[in-house]
Design a protein around this motif. Structure first.
Motif, short mmCIF file in Angstrom:
data_model
loop_
_atom_site.label_atom_id
_atom_site.label_comp_id
_atom_site.label_asym_id
_atom_site.label_seq_id
_atom_site.Cartn_x
_atom_site.Cartn_y
_atom_site.Cartn_z
N GLN A 51 -7.98 -9.89 -1.61
CA GLN A 51 -8.91 -10.49 -2.57
C GLN A 51 -8.66 -10.05 -4.02
O GLN A 51 -9.34 -10.53 -4.92
N HIS A 52 -7.73 -9.12 -4.23
CA HIS A 52 -7.54 -8.54 -5.56
C HIS A 52 -6.06 -8.36 -5.88
O HIS A 52 -5.31 -7.82 -5.07
N SER A 53 -5.66 -8.78 -7.07
CA SER A 53 -4.30 -8.52 -7.53
C SER A 53 -4.33 -7.31 -8.48
O SER A 53 -5.38 -6.76 -8.77
N GLY A 54 -3.13 -6.93 -8.97
CA GLY A 54 -3.04 -5.76 -9.84
C GLY A 54 -2.83 -4.49 -9.03
O GLY A 54 -2.43 -4.54 -7.86
N CYS A 55 -3.10 -3.35 -9.65
CA CYS A 55 -2.87 -2.05 -9.02
C CYS A 55 -4.15 -1.23 -9.07
O CYS A 55 -4.75 -1.06 -10.14
N GLU A 56 -4.58 -0.72 -7.91
CA GLU A 56 -5.81 0.07 -7.84
C GLU A 56 -5.51 1.40 -7.13
O GLU A 56 -4.68 1.46 -6.22
N SER A 64 4.00 -5.92 -14.97
CA SER A 64 5.08 -6.86 -15.31
C SER A 64 4.91 -8.22 -14.66
O SER A 64 5.49 -9.20 -15.11
N ASP A 65 4.13 -8.27 -13.57
CA ASP A 65 4.01 -9.51 -12.79
C ASP A 65 2.66 -9.48 -12.09
O ASP A 65 2.44 -8.69 -11.18
N TYR A 66 1.76 -10.35 -12.52
CA TYR A 66 0.38 -10.30 -12.04
C TYR A 66 0.21 -10.81 -10.61
O TYR A 66 -0.91 -10.81 -10.08
N VAL A 68 6.52 7.54 -8.48
CA VAL A 68 6.42 6.26 -7.76
C VAL A 68 5.12 5.55 -8.15
O VAL A 68 5.12 4.32 -8.33
N GLU A 69 4.03 6.29 -8.28
CA GLU A 69 2.79 5.66 -8.76
C GLU A 69 3.01 4.97 -10.11
O GLU A 69 2.56 3.84 -10.32
N GLU A 70 3.68 5.66 -11.02
CA GLU A 70 3.92 5.09 -12.36
C GLU A 70 4.80 3.85 -12.29
O GLU A 70 4.56 2.86 -12.99
N ILE A 71 5.81 3.89 -11.42
CA ILE A 71 6.67 2.72 -11.24
C ILE A 71 5.85 1.54 -10.73
O ILE A 71 5.96 0.41 -11.23
N LEU A 72 5.00 1.79 -9.74
CA LEU A 72 4.19 0.72 -9.16
C LEU A 72 3.20 0.15 -10.18
O LEU A 72 2.96 -1.07 -10.22
N GLN A 73 2.64 1.01 -11.00
CA GLN A 73 1.73 0.52 -12.04
C GLN A 73 2.47 -0.36 -13.05
O GLN A 73 1.96 -1.40 -13.48
N VAL A 105 0.87 -1.17 0.00
CA VAL A 105 0.00 0.00 0.00
C VAL A 105 0.91 1.22 0.00
O VAL A 105 1.77 1.35 0.88
N PHE A 106 0.73 2.09 -0.98
CA PHE A 106 1.61 3.24 -1.14
C PHE A 106 0.92 4.53 -0.71
O PHE A 106 -0.20 4.82 -1.12
N SER A 107 1.64 5.29 0.10
CA SER A 107 1.20 6.59 0.58
C SER A 107 1.43 7.64 -0.49
O SER A 107 2.53 8.17 -0.63
N SER A 108 0.39 7.93 -1.28
CA SER A 108 0.51 8.94 -2.32
C SER A 108 -0.20 10.21 -1.87
O SER A 108 -0.43 10.42 -0.67
#
Length: 336
Positions: free
Chosen positions: A251-256, A165-167, A155-160, A120-123
């Motif tokens: 319960q969810h993978s990916g980036c939200e 790159s890896d699900y 950092v958001e773009e890097i995380l996305q 979880v990223f503090s943006s």
């Protein structure tokens, strides 16, 4: 769940540590104490009646992170560590990109090597820049106007990109609006070093007599009372948003991406008045020129967080000011 909090003794990190520990998670704090105090960990322990591990270290120390993630069998990371003063970021951009962007890359490298895939990223809402419409929602165009905001966006773009790159990665980007308030105990709260950059800690110190008056930067905006309006969110609501994000990621993978705000703009004068009620005092003020880059008004749409995470802010302006004043009184007792 075993959770590492980078920047865990900072303002938002410390309150999130309390929420996570009280929810039954095993929490480890890591901080270099550049803008926090080592005594905070002891106060977290007192509030939670638990003993949380606190490690002094920097997120740019990849080997330390690898060892920490392995030692404590970490399953998820909440990443707060970073510099956050907008004005300072314009004066020291290299420090901000080093701490915020390089530090995040170091953390992600360590997570990759130890097979920890949940973060979880503090943006920040600063990634939006000047509003093209209000309230800001998560699809609003992104155009940060200062180096601090640009580090958050990078950092958001890097995380996305990492998520694409890896699900197996599970990533939540939380865009904060204006965190204020303190824990109901009054034992932890916002405690910046030196003269505060943010409105609430400045008001607190004026109320306590530590500073002579509060500067109001412009009273001629096109707002309800001429002063700037912001979306002030209680830090405990924000902390609970991190717990909700971690629950969502199980319960969810990916980036939200989620906005964390109230959706209710509050003016500078309204905040001052409510704090005067809470402190039963008067806040001396002086109107000065507008600051470059300040926006008249901005606030969040937090509908997505409600819909997907069942999270919404519950505390109001009265709760914010009462808890802040309790923290100021406790903080003053620490200085005595």
């Amino acid at each position: 769940m075993n959770i590492l909090l980078t920047g865990g003794t900072g303002y938002i990190g410390s309150h999130t540590a309390v929420v996570l520990a009280n929810a039954g998670h095993s929490v480890v704090l890591l901080d270099n104490f550049c803008n926090s105090n080592q005594s905070v960990s002891a106060r977290i322990n007192q509030i939670t009646n638990q003993t949380l591990v606190c490690i002094e270290g920097d997120v740019r120390d990849t080997d330390l992170l690898i060892n920490t993630l392995k030692k404590f069998k970490t399953e998820a990371v909440v990443h707060f560590a970073g510099l956050k003063a907008v004005g300072e970021s314009a004066q020291e951009p290299l420090s901000y990109f080093d701490n915020n962007v390089a530090g995040s890359i170091s953390l992600l490298e360590a997570m990759k090597k130890t097979n920890v895939r949940t973060i979880v990223f503090s943006s920040s809402a600063t990634v939006y820049g000047k509003p093209q419409y209000l309230p800001y929602d998560e699809v609003h165009p992104l155009n940060p106007i200062n180096p601090y905001g640009r580090t958050k966006l990078q950092v958001e773009e890097i995380l996305q990109d990492v998520a694409k790159s890896d699900y197996s990665w599970r990533i939540a980007l939380l865009r904060y609006f204006n965190p204020v308030g303190a824990h109901v105990s009054g034992m932890i709260g916002e405690d910046p070093r030196g003269t505060p950059n943010n409105l609430m800690p400045y008001i607190m110190r004026v109320a306590a007599g530590a500073l002579p008056h509060l500067n109001i930067f412009g009273d001629d905006y096109d707002t309800r009372d001429g002063t700037g309006e912001r979306d002030y969110i209680h830090v405990m609501d924000l902390a609970e948003g991190h717990l909700a994000a971690l629950n969502y990621l199980t319960q969810h993978s990916g980036c939200e991406i989620f906005n964390l705000g109230t959706g209710i703009p509050v003016s500078v004068l309204e905040l001052i008045h409510e704090f005067e009620v809470a402190s039963q005092g008067t806040i001396p003020t002086e109107v000065v020129a507008r600051r470059a880059g300040d926006l008249p008004i901005y606030f969040a749409s937090a509908n997505k967080a409600k819909s997907l995470m069942d999270w919404s802010a519950k505390r109001d302006l009265t709760d914010i000011c009462k808890s802040s004043w309790n923290w100021q009184k406790f903080r003053g007792s620490l200085d005595d």
